[in-house]
Design an enzyme around this catalytic site. Structure first.
Site, PDB file in Angstrom:
ATOM      1  N   PHE A   1      -3.101 -11.033   2.329  1.00  0.00           N
ATOM      2  CA  PHE A   1      -3.843  -9.860   2.811  1.00  0.00           C
ATOM      3  C   PHE A   1      -2.966  -8.625   2.621  1.00  0.00           C
ATOM      4  CE2 PHE A   1      -6.052  -6.934   5.552  1.00  0.00           C
ATOM      5  CZ  PHE A   1      -7.374  -7.254   5.282  1.00  0.00           C
TER       6      PHE A   1
ATOM      7  N   ASP B   1     -12.094 -10.213  -3.384  1.00  0.00           N
ATOM      8  CA  ASP B   1     -11.512 -11.435  -2.812  1.00  0.00           C
ATOM      9  C   ASP B   1     -12.450 -12.593  -3.176  1.00  0.00           C
ATOM     10  OD1 ASP B   1     -10.435 -13.437  -1.300  1.00  0.00           O
ATOM     11  OD2 ASP B   1     -10.600 -12.453   0.618  1.00  0.00           O
TER      12      ASP B   1
ATOM     13  N   GLU C   1     -14.039   0.027  -6.744  1.00  0.00           N
ATOM     14  CA  GLU C   1     -13.775  -0.782  -5.543  1.00  0.00           C
ATOM     15  C   GLU C   1     -12.265  -1.006  -5.419  1.00  0.00           C
ATOM     16  OE1 GLU C   1     -14.421  -1.902  -2.777  1.00  0.00           O
ATOM     17  OE2 GLU C   1     -15.557  -3.780  -2.815  1.00  0.00           O
ATOM     18  N   ASP C   2     -11.803  -1.250  -4.185  1.00  0.00           N
ATOM     19  CA  ASP C   2     -10.367  -1.475  -3.993  1.00  0.00           C
ATOM     20  C   ASP C   2      -9.942  -2.894  -4.362  1.00  0.00           C
ATOM     21  OD1 ASP C   2     -11.770  -2.547  -1.856  1.00  0.00           O
ATOM     22  OD2 ASP C   2     -10.523  -1.675  -0.281  1.00  0.00           O
TER      23      ASP C   2
ATOM     24  N   ARG D   1      -4.089   2.870   6.087  1.00  0.00           N
ATOM     25  CA  ARG D   1      -4.609   3.660   4.960  1.00  0.00           C
ATOM     26  C   ARG D   1      -3.626   4.777   4.607  1.00  0.00           C
ATOM     27  NH1 ARG D   1      -9.975   1.775   4.318  1.00  0.00           N
ATOM     28  NH2 ARG D   1     -11.136   1.550   6.256  1.00  0.00           N
TER      29      ARG D   1
HETATM   30  P1  5GP Z   1     -14.999  -9.993  -0.945  1.00  0.00           P
HETATM   31  O1  5GP Z   1     -16.455  -9.791  -0.614  1.00  0.00           O
HETATM   32  O2  5GP Z   1     -14.718  -9.941  -2.421  1.00  0.00           O
HETATM   33  O3  5GP Z   1     -14.477 -11.243  -0.297  1.00  0.00           O
HETATM   34  O4  5GP Z   1     -14.198  -8.854  -0.245  1.00  0.00           O
HETATM   35  C1  5GP Z   1     -14.215  -7.550  -0.684  1.00  0.00           C
HETATM   36  C2  5GP Z   1     -13.849  -6.592   0.422  1.00  0.00           C
HETATM   37  O5  5GP Z   1     -13.060  -7.241   1.429  1.00  0.00           O
HETATM   38  C3  5GP Z   1     -13.000  -5.469  -0.074  1.00  0.00           C
HETATM   39  O6  5GP Z   1     -13.773  -4.365  -0.427  1.00  0.00           O
HETATM   40  C4  5GP Z   1     -12.124  -5.161   1.120  1.00  0.00           C
HETATM   41  O7  5GP Z   1     -12.794  -4.261   1.974  1.00  0.00           O
HETATM   42  C5  5GP Z   1     -11.983  -6.459   1.843  1.00  0.00           C
HETATM   43  N1  5GP Z   1     -10.737  -7.184   1.505  1.00  0.00           N
HETATM   44  C6  5GP Z   1     -10.619  -8.362   0.848  1.00  0.00           C
HETATM   45  N2  5GP Z   1      -9.336  -8.732   0.743  1.00  0.00           N
HETATM   46  C7  5GP Z   1      -8.615  -7.748   1.321  1.00  0.00           C
HETATM   47  C8  5GP Z   1      -7.199  -7.537   1.497  1.00  0.00           C
HETATM   48  O8  5GP Z   1      -6.317  -8.307   1.101  1.00  0.00           O
HETATM   49  N3  5GP Z   1      -6.855  -6.393   2.131  1.00  0.00           N
HETATM   50  C9  5GP Z   1      -7.760  -5.487   2.608  1.00  0.00           C
HETATM   51  N4  5GP Z   1      -7.278  -4.413   3.218  1.00  0.00           N
HETATM   52  N5  5GP Z   1      -9.083  -5.650   2.449  1.00  0.00           N
HETATM   53  C10 5GP Z   1      -9.502  -6.771   1.814  1.00  0.00           C
END
Ligand code: 5GP
Length: 218
Positions: A187, A138, A134-135, A200
């Protein structure tokens, strides 16, 4: 295992003009948080940690599951490093690959639920050892929901590698098994991370500014 590289809250990043950034994004970014070369070096070590952790438990091979689209660069570069280790070590680990596409974000806000909008058949994961790539984490919500979804298909084990983990008050306490960098609550875009499908094509991980958010809002 292995910890993570912590980027502190008072870290100012690098000015854009110290590295090469596409002209079309110059007005849209605050700073460069993690230059591409540093990402590459960190991934080399994560690959070693993963192989050392997985080989004693599972020498029949793993499925590396790429979470699209944001995870594709980390996935490709991590796989290259694991393959390099496989070529040059006494012990090696067979790898197969799968893809899953999820959607949870609009602008810079989580939608609160995940949708599987593409990828391979999850039935293929039954009885396999799965490494999810995963990237960024959050709130942790996406990964918790994805793990619940994967569990329904009865894999033998699931480990998660995330390049970034945000230090966010919204995090529900979830921590991946392998983390590249722990970052401030901002972000970020670049290295395949997007803002509404933009950025991207930026190599470094950067902080988007208000101008960028406005320009690419949907
Ligand atoms: P979570 O469910 O942990 O809140 O969010 C995970 C997903 O939210 C990541 O796979 C990504 O797609 C998106 N995301 C969360 N924070 C960021 C950020 O700072 N930048 C980007 N580009 N995507 C984010």
């Amino acid at each position: 295992m292995g910890g993570s590289c912590e980027i502190k809250d008072d870290y100012a990043g690098y000015p854009l003009n110290m590295f090469c950034v596409p002209k079309h994004y110059e007005a849209d970014l605050t700073d460069i948080m993690i230059p591409a070369g540093l990402i590459n070096d960190r991934i080399e070590r994560i690959a070693r940690d993963i192989v050392q952790d997985i080989i004693p438990q599972e020498n029949r091979g793993i499925v590396v599951l790429c979470v699209l689209k944001g995870g594709y660069k980390f996935f490709a570069d991590l796989l290259d490093k694991i393959k390099q280790l496989n070529r040059n070590s006494e012990e090696s680990i067979p790898i197969s690959i799968d893809f899953i596409r999820l959607q949870s974000y609009k602008n810079d806000k989580s939608q609160g639920s995940i949708q599987v909008i593409g990828g391979d058949r999850l039935e293929n994961l039954k009885g396999k050892c799965v490494l999810v790539v995963e990237d960024i984490i959050d709130t942790g919500g996406t990964m918790i929901k994805l793990k619940e979804l994967l569990a329904k298909h009865e894999p033998k084990c699931v480990k998660v590698a995330s390049l970034l983990v945000k230090r966010s008050a919204r995090n529900c306490g979830y921590k991946p098994d392998f983390t590249g960098f722990e970052i401030p609550d901002e972000f970020v875009v670049g290295y395949a991370l997007d803002y509404n499908e933009h950025f991207r094509d930026l190599s470094h991980i950067c902080v988007i500014n208000e101008n960028g958010k406005k320009k690419y809002a949907v």
